[in-house]
Motif scaffolding. Sequence first.
Motif, short mmCIF file in Angstrom:
data_model
loop_
_atom_site.label_atom_id
_atom_site.label_comp_id
_atom_site.label_asym_id
_atom_site.label_seq_id
_atom_site.Cartn_x
_atom_site.Cartn_y
_atom_site.Cartn_z
N ALA A 164 0.85 -1.19 0.00
CA ALA A 164 0.00 0.00 0.00
C ALA A 164 0.88 1.24 0.00
N PHE A 165 0.34 2.31 -0.52
CA PHE A 165 1.06 3.58 -0.49
C PHE A 165 0.92 4.23 0.88
N SER A 166 1.89 5.06 1.21
CA SER A 166 1.88 5.75 2.50
C SER A 166 0.81 6.84 2.51
N GLU A 167 0.46 7.27 3.72
CA GLU A 167 -0.50 8.36 3.87
C GLU A 167 0.02 9.63 3.20
N ALA A 168 1.32 9.90 3.36
CA ALA A 168 1.89 11.10 2.76
C ALA A 168 1.79 11.07 1.25
N PHE A 169 2.03 9.91 0.65
CA PHE A 169 1.93 9.81 -0.81
C PHE A 169 0.50 9.97 -1.28
N LEU A 170 -0.44 9.30 -0.61
CA LEU A 170 -1.85 9.38 -1.02
C LEU A 170 -2.38 10.80 -0.91
N CYS A 171 -1.99 11.50 0.14
CA CYS A 171 -2.43 12.89 0.28
C CYS A 171 -1.86 13.76 -0.82
N GLU A 172 -0.62 13.52 -1.19
CA GLU A 172 -0.01 14.28 -2.28
C GLU A 172 -0.71 13.97 -3.59
N ALA A 173 -0.99 12.69 -3.84
CA ALA A 173 -1.67 12.29 -5.08
C ALA A 173 -3.03 12.96 -5.19
N GLY A 217 10.09 15.02 -2.89
CA GLY A 217 9.88 13.93 -1.95
C GLY A 217 10.78 14.05 -0.73
N GLN A 218 12.02 14.47 -0.93
CA GLN A 218 12.94 14.66 0.19
C GLN A 218 12.47 15.79 1.09
N GLU A 219 12.02 16.88 0.49
CA GLU A 219 11.59 18.05 1.27
C GLU A 219 10.32 17.78 2.07
N HIS A 220 9.46 16.88 1.55
CA HIS A 220 8.17 16.64 2.19
C HIS A 220 8.06 15.25 2.83
N GLY A 221 9.14 14.52 2.86
CA GLY A 221 9.14 13.23 3.52
C GLY A 221 8.23 12.19 2.89
N ILE A 222 8.22 12.11 1.55
CA ILE A 222 7.39 11.14 0.84
C ILE A 222 8.29 10.06 0.28
N ALA A 223 8.31 8.91 0.94
CA ALA A 223 9.28 7.85 0.63
C ALA A 223 9.14 7.34 -0.80
N GLU A 224 7.92 7.28 -1.31
CA GLU A 224 7.71 6.73 -2.66
C GLU A 224 8.36 7.59 -3.74
N LEU A 225 8.60 8.85 -3.45
CA LEU A 225 9.22 9.74 -4.43
C LEU A 225 10.73 9.78 -4.32
N THR A 226 11.27 9.19 -3.25
CA THR A 226 12.71 9.24 -3.03
C THR A 226 13.37 7.87 -3.16
N GLY A 227 12.59 6.80 -3.19
CA GLY A 227 13.15 5.48 -3.42
C GLY A 227 13.29 5.25 -4.92
N GLY A 228 14.52 5.13 -5.39
CA GLY A 228 14.73 5.03 -6.83
C GLY A 228 14.08 3.83 -7.47
#
Length: 229
Positions: free
Chosen positions: A4-13, A92-103
Amino acid sequence: MTSAFSEAFLCEAERHAAWGAAQLEALTAFLPDGPWEADLEACRYRQGDVEMRVSVLGTYDASEQSWMWGWANPGLRGTEVVALSAVVERYGQEHGIAELTGGFLDLSGFGDPRRAAEMLAFTGMGVAGAPGYIGAPAGPATQVYFLPDDPQVPRAGLDAITLPRMLLTGAQLIGHSARLVVGGYFDHHGLPYHGEDDRIVAELPSGGPVVVTFDGAGRIGGVRIGALS
């Protein structure tokens, strides 16, 4: 592996869901049918008789059910063609969204890995502020995703007539937070707005209000353009 995606990612999406859906409609109408080709070194993409500048956002490998961001691709890292992808990583780094920073992301735990890849592409498009994204087959099991980076691609503007449909479409796209969908749409178009317990009220450039109400489950209950009540 995640399922599942993280809460931070879903909110950004969700912030990009409504305007992003409208923008994808505009891009689809702009691009003609036909075969595609790309020159990555020149950052050029051609489909039919349309040629435009692009950036590589990422790739999805259906055989491994995995996603790799363009900025993490060993053959492209640091090149101009992944410049917009690098914007996504920094955000992703600035906002702590792991899905955007994991290559490299293993999507095999998702019920629908291909849909998860589309979610990553959609959110990357939103974060980069790109006018849509293009998914194109690059092999038997590989899909490459491009972001248009060219002023000739039309931008979907604010239209009071289609606004209710776009908000409802965006709210149904992911289904995590309708309030974030509505707020993100108004933010994208620069509309001042404020939230109340059961509604969000925005001000159109014409001076008239847009009132979006929510039901007890947090879903959009109605969209009204006109006088407040």
